[in-house]
Design an enzyme around this catalytic site. Sequence first.
Site, mmCIF file in Angstrom:
data_model
loop_
_atom_site.group_PDB
_atom_site.id
_atom_site.type_symbol
_atom_site.label_atom_id
_atom_site.label_comp_id
_atom_site.label_asym_id
_atom_site.label_seq_id
_atom_site.Cartn_x
_atom_site.Cartn_y
_atom_site.Cartn_z
ATOM 1 N N ASP A 4 9.601 10.111 -32.061
ATOM 2 C CA ASP A 4 9.368 8.690 -31.748
ATOM 3 C C ASP A 4 7.879 8.444 -31.492
ATOM 4 O O ASP A 4 7.276 7.555 -32.087
ATOM 5 C CB ASP A 4 10.156 8.285 -30.488
ATOM 6 C CG ASP A 4 11.617 8.648 -30.580
ATOM 7 O OD1 ASP A 4 12.286 8.116 -31.467
ATOM 8 O OD2 ASP A 4 12.067 9.494 -29.778
ATOM 9 N N TYR A 40 15.009 22.981 -34.745
ATOM 10 C CA TYR A 40 15.834 22.956 -33.540
ATOM 11 C C TYR A 40 16.527 24.317 -33.442
ATOM 12 O O TYR A 40 16.400 25.157 -34.335
ATOM 13 C CB TYR A 40 16.883 21.833 -33.633
ATOM 14 C CG TYR A 40 16.279 20.484 -33.989
ATOM 15 C CD1 TYR A 40 15.465 19.815 -33.082
ATOM 16 C CD2 TYR A 40 16.524 19.886 -35.227
ATOM 17 C CE1 TYR A 40 14.900 18.580 -33.405
ATOM 18 C CE2 TYR A 40 15.967 18.649 -35.552
ATOM 19 C CZ TYR A 40 15.150 18.010 -34.631
ATOM 20 O OH TYR A 40 14.584 16.798 -34.962
ATOM 21 N N ARG A 71 11.289 19.726 -39.307
ATOM 22 C CA ARG A 71 12.490 19.113 -38.716
ATOM 23 C C ARG A 71 12.270 17.606 -38.522
ATOM 24 O O ARG A 71 11.166 17.090 -38.752
ATOM 25 C CB ARG A 71 12.791 19.782 -37.379
ATOM 26 C CG ARG A 71 11.856 19.349 -36.272
ATOM 27 C CD ARG A 71 12.153 20.063 -34.958
ATOM 28 N NE ARG A 71 11.622 19.299 -33.838
ATOM 29 C CZ ARG A 71 11.497 19.774 -32.605
ATOM 30 N NH1 ARG A 71 11.861 21.019 -32.322
ATOM 31 N NH2 ARG A 71 11.023 18.996 -31.640
ATOM 32 N N GLU A 107 11.656 13.887 -38.385
ATOM 33 C CA GLU A 107 11.199 12.851 -39.312
ATOM 34 C C GLU A 107 9.730 13.041 -39.697
ATOM 35 O O GLU A 107 9.380 13.136 -40.869
ATOM 36 C CB GLU A 107 11.399 11.472 -38.661
ATOM 37 C CG GLU A 107 10.861 10.335 -39.486
ATOM 38 C CD GLU A 107 11.422 8.976 -39.114
ATOM 39 O OE1 GLU A 107 12.563 8.890 -38.611
ATOM 40 O OE2 GLU A 107 10.718 7.980 -39.342
ATOM 41 N N ASP A 108 8.863 13.113 -38.713
ATOM 42 C CA ASP A 108 7.440 13.087 -39.044
ATOM 43 C C ASP A 108 6.958 14.399 -39.662
ATOM 44 O O ASP A 108 6.230 14.391 -40.663
ATOM 45 C CB ASP A 108 6.622 12.754 -37.786
ATOM 46 C CG ASP A 108 5.180 12.433 -38.126
ATOM 47 O OD1 ASP A 108 4.954 11.577 -39.000
ATOM 48 O OD2 ASP A 108 4.281 13.054 -37.545
HETATM 49 O O1 TRH Z 1 10.266 16.303 -32.582
HETATM 50 P P1 TRH Z 1 11.196 15.936 -33.632
HETATM 51 O O2 TRH Z 1 12.443 16.678 -33.685
HETATM 52 O O3 TRH Z 1 11.514 14.389 -33.535
HETATM 53 C C1 TRH Z 1 12.803 13.860 -33.703
HETATM 54 C C2 TRH Z 1 12.962 13.129 -34.979
HETATM 55 O O4 TRH Z 1 11.973 12.185 -35.162
HETATM 56 C C3 TRH Z 1 14.308 12.451 -34.988
HETATM 57 O O5 TRH Z 1 14.472 11.733 -36.156
HETATM 58 C C4 TRH Z 1 14.395 11.554 -33.815
HETATM 59 O O6 TRH Z 1 15.601 10.923 -33.786
HETATM 60 C C5 TRH Z 1 14.202 12.376 -32.576
HETATM 61 O O7 TRH Z 1 12.940 13.008 -32.614
HETATM 62 C C6 TRH Z 1 14.277 11.516 -31.334
HETATM 63 O O8 TRH Z 1 10.489 16.112 -35.065
HETATM 64 P P2 TRH Z 1 9.346 15.263 -35.800
HETATM 65 O O9 TRH Z 1 9.837 13.919 -36.181
HETATM 66 O O10 TRH Z 1 8.841 16.118 -36.843
HETATM 67 O O11 TRH Z 1 8.228 15.071 -34.696
HETATM 68 C C7 TRH Z 1 7.406 16.120 -34.289
HETATM 69 C C8 TRH Z 1 5.986 15.629 -34.107
HETATM 70 O O12 TRH Z 1 5.206 16.645 -33.514
HETATM 71 C C9 TRH Z 1 5.314 15.304 -35.430
HETATM 72 O O13 TRH Z 1 4.490 14.162 -35.267
HETATM 73 C C10 TRH Z 1 4.438 16.519 -35.700
HETATM 74 C C11 TRH Z 1 4.058 16.888 -34.298
HETATM 75 N N1 TRH Z 1 3.640 18.275 -34.079
HETATM 76 C C12 TRH Z 1 2.359 18.495 -33.620
HETATM 77 O O14 TRH Z 1 1.578 17.552 -33.452
HETATM 78 N N2 TRH Z 1 1.977 19.782 -33.357
HETATM 79 C C13 TRH Z 1 2.807 20.839 -33.541
HETATM 80 O O15 TRH Z 1 2.396 21.998 -33.270
HETATM 81 C C14 TRH Z 1 4.102 20.598 -34.047
HETATM 82 C C15 TRH Z 1 5.034 21.758 -34.303
HETATM 83 C C16 TRH Z 1 4.498 19.298 -34.291
#
Ligand code: TRH
Length: 377
Positions: free
Chosen positions: A17, A193, A271, A273-274
């Site tokens: 988010d 996850y 994993r 979205e982003d």
């Molecule tokens: O953290 P997430 O599992 O977020 C999830 C999804 O968005 C899901 O759809 C939503 O419903 C839930 O949250 C509430 O995975 P996501 O989306 O990849 O977000 C991780 C963020 O962290 C992304 O912006 C990349 C960032 N990131 C870093 O900045 N540094 C890191 O070392 C890593 C591993 C990730």
Amino acid sequence: MKATWDIFCSVVDNYGDIGVTWRLARQLVAEHGLAVRLWVDDLGAFVRLCPQADAQALRQIQQGVEVCLWRADWQAVEPADVVIEAFACELPVSYIAAMVQRAQKPLWLNLEYLSAEEWVEGCHGLPSLQSNGLSKFFFFPGFTAGSGGLLRERELLQQRRAFQADSGARDEFLSSIGVTPLPGARLISLFAYENAALASWLDVLAADAQASQLLVPEGRILADLQVWLGCTAMRAGDVQQRGQLHIQVLPFIQQDQYDRLLWSCDFNAVRGEDSFVRAQWAGRPLLWHIYQQADNAHLEKLDAFLALYKEGLSVDGQRALVELWHAWNTGQSVKESWNQLLQRWPEQQAHAEQWCLQRASQADLAEALVQFYLNWL
Ligand code: TRH
């Protein structure tokens, strides 16, 4: 006068988010010259992505974005020209009342979660008339021309290509996060996850003829990794080897560095979205651990994406990809499908780049939002 934008983000769990809204806010400022306030109800999650931020500040400017704490006891502010509620979070009641009172009514958008499902195109951009007389528009990110597109900064692919063409830049970056690439090893990043399929993947990598170097940012997958390794309390910097598999835990790094990590690796497990979108912009083969939903609704989303993504691959290439992604997302062994994928590696590599180029021919999400506003005016 610059148009003003308010983006509201309620942190449900994880980093998606805040990851999406922080990225969007920065891009609206940097590329469209807009005045953006990002309202976040959990500054702790924000600080994880932006370590220089102050977890206590009610207001602060970070990279041109005014980041504000969204407090439960909402203090009245003048609503912006464009109001985005991210992922159906509920705006403060008095803020909505102020939107109604505004002489020039704001554009009210609900930015939805990313999905490749077909119905998305039919719903993207539709208004929903509210009882207070305002219309709220549904804005759907997506992979096809009829959707709102994907977050992608203007220079992203040029930067990525220049980085990937420069092995010195890659080595320098990896060294900055404490990684020394092993000659001849396949470099893999792992962000996921908890996952019952992990052990089968680690087994097959350990037994492989080619060495693999697995880089794991600190996060939820560590517990499963530790069980497989038979050790406890792994921390950033820890290194372990089993057979041909070299594992290194990384610190959680900033988004721009995480991009570089994805660009550096031969294969990325991502994993949510982003990170999933960022891995696509890396132009390298990937594996998606989708966010689980009730009644396995996420498996339909997974298949909707696979149906688009697999187009253009050979029958065997498609089978390997689909079986690997299904196994990874249902906790089944990935041994067979991983080995099949390896047999079609050059095809998967070329396909990942091709997919990236095709998606990049569409307007990016920030641009699409700005255009939507201009059309609405
Ligand atoms: O953290 P997430 O599992 O977020 C999830 C999804 O968005 C899901 O759809 C939503 O419903 C839930 O949250 C509430 O995975 P996501 O989306 O990849 O977000 C991780 C963020 O962290 C992304 O912006 C990349 C960032 N990131 C870093 O900045 N540094 C890191 O070392 C890593 C591993 C990730």
